[in-house]
Design an enzyme around this catalytic site. Structure first.
Site, PDB file in Angstrom:
ATOM      1  N   ASP A   9      15.254   1.302 -26.590  1.00  8.68           N
ATOM      2  CA  ASP A   9      15.134   2.309 -27.645  1.00  8.68           C
ATOM      3  C   ASP A   9      16.500   2.814 -28.077  1.00  8.68           C
ATOM      4  O   ASP A   9      17.161   3.552 -27.349  1.00  8.68           O
ATOM      5  CB  ASP A   9      14.277   3.474 -27.149  1.00  8.68           C
ATOM      6  CG  ASP A   9      13.936   4.460 -28.254  1.00  8.68           C
ATOM      7  OD1 ASP A   9      14.098   4.105 -29.434  1.00  8.68           O
ATOM      8  OD2 ASP A   9      13.489   5.579 -27.935  1.00  8.68           O
ATOM      9  N   ASP A  43      16.525   2.216 -35.496  1.00  7.61           N
ATOM     10  CA  ASP A  43      15.726   2.592 -34.327  1.00  7.61           C
ATOM     11  C   ASP A  43      14.839   1.443 -33.863  1.00  7.61           C
ATOM     12  O   ASP A  43      13.831   1.122 -34.495  1.00  7.61           O
ATOM     13  CB  ASP A  43      14.871   3.813 -34.684  1.00  7.61           C
ATOM     14  CG  ASP A  43      14.057   4.327 -33.504  1.00  7.61           C
ATOM     15  OD1 ASP A  43      14.272   3.857 -32.368  1.00  7.61           O
ATOM     16  OD2 ASP A  43      13.203   5.187 -33.725  1.00  7.61           O
TER      17      ASP A  43
END
Length: 420
Positions: free
Chosen positions: A45, A280
């Site tokens: 992440d 992201d």
């Protein structure tokens, strides 16, 4: 736990390059990470900063904070046994407390352990040890590895999460890759990510899709690329207002870039500069300004229509999709139409399979709104994040196929937006 297979290609680019796998119908990207002597698959992440795993015996909750059986959190293992780690050291008088953009939340304790990923060994790494989890897992991941800025970490003073205030009681610390650079483990202060779109066949299965890209620490992800590339500064924020700002006194949180324009095949409008847009890996869709998302959906043939119940633009899977483009630093990057047709596993009244657009409405282009270039965009580029120069390099990938056709049994509610 089902470990990811290493390949010869995974050794290219740097000594610390490893494969990532797809889970949750290829909507999550996982890699092997070891805490002490215990192995886990963790979500990769770039939209958050903390690395964590649930402690054995953790309490599970639904997103409304109601207690539910542990199995409902659907972690891939029973959890992290800190007592069984010879290198774990607790951090007293602190607590771990985070909530993600999709509503999942976690609290717990804090400690230090040796963390190993891609053969990169980081000693005395601060990690969250989750004792209370509201998590919608996939049966494979047992936590998350955050790669964003230390300023976004989620450790706080004291042991009561109810007393936590950001940033007043926050205790920032170095995430895993920052620690690796500080400790001299890597020779270069950058890491690189290449995420593959999954085949429809793999996404029709709940099994782990074991080879779905690479993450390279201190090197470049080993995939074929074109000559289209640009290096741009990471956009900083005013720490007081949490609004994007350029200058020498900014605070860094996310890997945020200025996007000069967005467009698509056949479009004759100009959609101008969008700031506050995050790169992201933990988010499935691209969340772009409303006017862009609406115009793009209308350009599908037949048009995609917003389903307010599911929060996606629905369209028949046989639709013709325009090629979406994103201009960053004066360079145009293209998104393969395959990334903007995500089968939902449902049908319309005429029996046609329905898909979702991979590009969604992130709200109006106004001050304070955060937008995201998630996996829809990232499938098409290699992104290299330099934490020393606070820059990112984007390189267009050579076009590739997703390896198959067929309907994916995706729940519309499962599309992730995990930036914290």
């Amino acid at each position: 736990m089902q470990a990811l297979r290493e390949s010869q290609a995974a050794q290219a680019g740097s000594n610390f390059t490893t494969v990532v796998g797809g889970s949750d119908f290829d909507e999550e990207y996982l890699t092997n990470v070891t805490f002490g002597e215990q192995d886990f698959l963790l979500i990769v992440d770039t939209g958050s900063s903390d690395t964590w795993a649930p402690q054995i015996g953790f309490a599970c909750f639904d997103l409304d904070n109601n207690p539910v059986p542990q199995s409902q959190c659907a972690f891939g293992t029973s959890g992290y046994d800190t007592n069984a780690s010879t290198t774990f050291v607790a951090d007293p008088d602190t607590n771990f407390n985070i909530e993600y953009g999709d509503g999942e939340f976690l609290t717990g304790t804090v400690g230090f352990d040796t963390v190993t990923v891609a053969n990169m060994v980081v000693t005395n790494q601060e990690i969250g040890v989750v004792t209370n989890a509201a998590w919608e897992g996939d049966g494979f991941d047992t936590g998350l590895m955050g790669l964003a800025s230390p300023n976004l970490t989620s450790v706080f003073k004291g042991t009561n999460p109810d007393d936590d205030e950001f940033p007043q009681t926050q205790i920032p610390y170095n995430p895993v890759f920052y620690s690796a650079v500080q400790q001299g483990v890597v020779s270069n202060p950058f890491f690189s990510v290449a995420l593959d779109r999954g085949s429809f066949a793999a996404q029709n299965s709940s099994d782990l899709d074991q080879n779905l890209g690479f993450i390279a620490f201190g090197g470049i992800a080993p995939v074929d690329v074109t000559d289209t590339a640009v290096t741009v500064p990471v956009q900083g924020y005013n720490a007081a207002s949490f609004l994007p700002e350029n200058g020498s006194s900014v605070t860094y949180f996310y890997y945020t870039v200025d996007v000069e324009s967005m467009s698509f095949t056949g479009n004759d409008k100009v959609f101008g500069t969008t700031n506050n847009i995050i790169l992201d890996t933990g988010t499935t869709l691209d969340y772009v300004p409303t006017q862009v998302a609406d115009a793009f959906a209308a350009a599908f043939d037949p048009p995609a229509v917003k389903n307010e119940d599911f929060g996606v633009y629905e369209v028949v899977c046989s639709a013709t999709v325009p090629e979406f483009t994103v201009d960053i630093g004066g360079v145009t990057f293209t998104v393969d139409p395959a990334d903007n047709l995500l089968p939902l596993g449902i049908q319309d009244d005429e029996g046609n399979d329905l898909c979702a657009s991979g590009t969604f409405d992130g709200g109006p282009a106004e001050e304070g709104n955060i937008f995201i270039l998630g996996d829809t965009f990232l499938h098409n580029v290699v992104v290299t994040f330099n934490i020393e120069t606070d820059e990112v390099t984007l390189t267009q990938r050579t076009p590739y196929t997703n390896g198959g056709t067929g309907a994916r049994r995706r729940s519309p509610e499962s599309l992730r937006r995990r930036s914290s």
